[in-house]
Design a protein around this motif. Structure first.
Motif, PDB file in Angstrom:
ATOM      1  N   THR A   2     -30.876 -61.139  54.473  1.00  0.00           N
ATOM      2  CA  THR A   2     -29.824 -61.333  53.480  1.00  0.00           C
ATOM      3  C   THR A   2     -30.425 -61.528  52.094  1.00  0.00           C
ATOM      4  N   LEU A   3     -31.239 -62.577  51.932  1.00  0.00           N
ATOM      5  CA  LEU A   3     -31.925 -62.777  50.660  1.00  0.00           C
ATOM      6  C   LEU A   3     -33.042 -61.751  50.535  1.00  0.00           C
ATOM      7  N   ARG A  75     -20.902 -62.635  52.740  1.00  0.00           N
ATOM      8  CA  ARG A  75     -21.285 -62.934  54.119  1.00  0.00           C
ATOM      9  C   ARG A  75     -22.142 -64.200  54.185  1.00  0.00           C
ATOM     10  N   LEU A  76     -23.042 -64.351  53.210  1.00  0.00           N
ATOM     11  CA  LEU A  76     -23.867 -65.554  53.176  1.00  0.00           C
ATOM     12  C   LEU A  76     -23.005 -66.787  52.925  1.00  0.00           C
ATOM     13  N   GLU A 115     -29.105 -71.351  43.956  1.00  0.00           N
ATOM     14  CA  GLU A 115     -28.156 -70.352  43.493  1.00  0.00           C
ATOM     15  C   GLU A 115     -28.499 -69.022  44.149  1.00  0.00           C
ATOM     16  N   VAL A 116     -27.485 -68.288  44.557  1.00  0.00           N
ATOM     17  CA  VAL A 116     -27.673 -66.952  45.108  1.00  0.00           C
ATOM     18  C   VAL A 116     -26.787 -66.012  44.320  1.00  0.00           C
ATOM     19  N   PHE A 117     -27.327 -64.862  43.947  1.00  0.00           N
ATOM     20  CA  PHE A 117     -26.622 -63.970  43.040  1.00  0.00           C
ATOM     21  C   PHE A 117     -26.772 -62.521  43.476  1.00  0.00           C
ATOM     22  N   CYS A 118     -25.944 -61.685  42.881  1.00  0.00           N
ATOM     23  CA  CYS A 118     -26.098 -60.235  43.001  1.00  0.00           C
ATOM     24  C   CYS A 118     -25.869 -59.614  41.626  1.00  0.00           C
TER      25      CYS A 118
END
Length: 326
Positions: A2-3, A75-76, A115-118
């Protein structure tokens, strides 16, 4: 997975002048205008990689991890919420500050902000380093790596490995637990050390030339107390590097020549040879420190046994010529 990579790091600090000098004159990053007290710095075609807040207590503020798409981000978030993690879908204003399309945030079990980003923004103008360097090794490998202090590795390990999907590269269990994790071909994008503390131990940036590192080492030695670890070579990722004391109390590793692994075939394993084949003397420790003596003994043992990297990097003409003669 995922990451995909470490995208950026945020540092809480009011020492913005010190960070500007450190990031540009020593690390070779490019300062960009972030507005207000915030200072931001580029390393490549991304609009920013390092953010200094200009406020708060000194230390790590957040780590920004990248995913490939908005679908992966959703999804995460769903997986985290199902596991009882408080996930916040951040407002567009914060996403704009981070120069990304979308952004979520949540704490790890010890309270570190993730933090998780796209959708990272790409700069229209070329990267212009703060000092004359060849550039940073980023791209699909990400910004570099981050290493956290852990109060309890056994609590953090299942969160990062099982929930977030970090893959164990290698680990050591004595004298304290130390785990390295990969997301891509970089040997490790993340690690945790069971020091009993909380916060950032160091982040690493990798250069495209050994000369960039050597010249940086000369510059760093001109500043009293700046070098924390002497030049050396790590035994697991084969990075040739030194460490500096940052303005905020943690270390920054400045290196070249790390191995690139194949995530599809890599097998995690325990390591026993110590952190370095040579060098990396801990100057920040007292000379009579038992830990400093223990690490020195491990390096000398590696020297007596002739341990060395078996896959040297191939972007140094001098080193290639030596290898060719051998």
């Amino acid at each position: 997975m995922t990451l995909s990579a470490l995208g950026y790091i945020g540092v809480r600090s009011t020492k913005t002048s010190d960070w500007t000098h450190f990031a540009t004159d020593l690390l070779g990053m490019q300062q960009v205008d972030a507005g207000g007290p915030v200072r931001a710095f580029r390393m490549d075609d991304r609009k920013q990689r390092l953010i200094v807040t200009g406020e708060g207590s000194e230390g790590l503020d957040f780590m920004g991890w990248e995913v490939a798409s908005a679908g992966e981000l959703d999804r995460l978030a769903g997986r985290l919420e199902n596991a009882g993690v408080r996930v916040k879908s951040e407002a567009t204003a914060l996403a704009d500050e981070r120069h990304v399309a979308r952004l979520i945030s949540f704490p790890d079990p010890e309270g570190n902000r993730i933090e998780v980003f796209c959708g990272p923004d790409i700069a229209a103008d070329p990267f212009r380093p703060g000092r004359q360097i060849s550039g940073f090794k980023t791209g699909a490998l990400g910004m570099g790596h981050a290493v956290l202090h852990a109060r309890n590795v056994d609590v953090l390990l299942p969160f990062y490995r099982d929930l977030l999907g970090f893959h164990v590269t290698d680990y050591g269990l004595k004298p304290y637990k130390l785990y390295f994790f990969h997301l891509n071909g970089r040997h490790h994008s993340f690690a945790m050390v069971g020091s009993g503390r909380q916060g950032l131990h160091h982040f690493m940036v990798e250069l495209l030339s050994l000369d960039d590192v050597g010249q940086g080492y000369d510059l760093a030695q001109e500043e009293d107390g700046r070098v924390a670890y002497t030049l050396g070579r790590h035994s697991n990722d084969h990075m040739m590097s030194y460490y500096m004391n940052s303005p905020s109390g943690f270390f920054v590793e400045y290196g070249w020549g790390a191995r690139v692994i194949n995530p599809a075939t890599w097998q995690p394993h325990e390591t026993f040879d110590g952190p370095s084949y040579w060098g990396h003397e801990r100057l920040y420790m007292p000379e009579d420190s038992p830990d400093r003596e223990r690490l020195k003994a491990m390096r000398l043992d590696a020297a007596r046994r002739g341990l060395r990297a078996n896959d040297p990097a191939s972007n140094c003409a001098w080193l290639e010529s030596v290898i060719g003669r051998e």
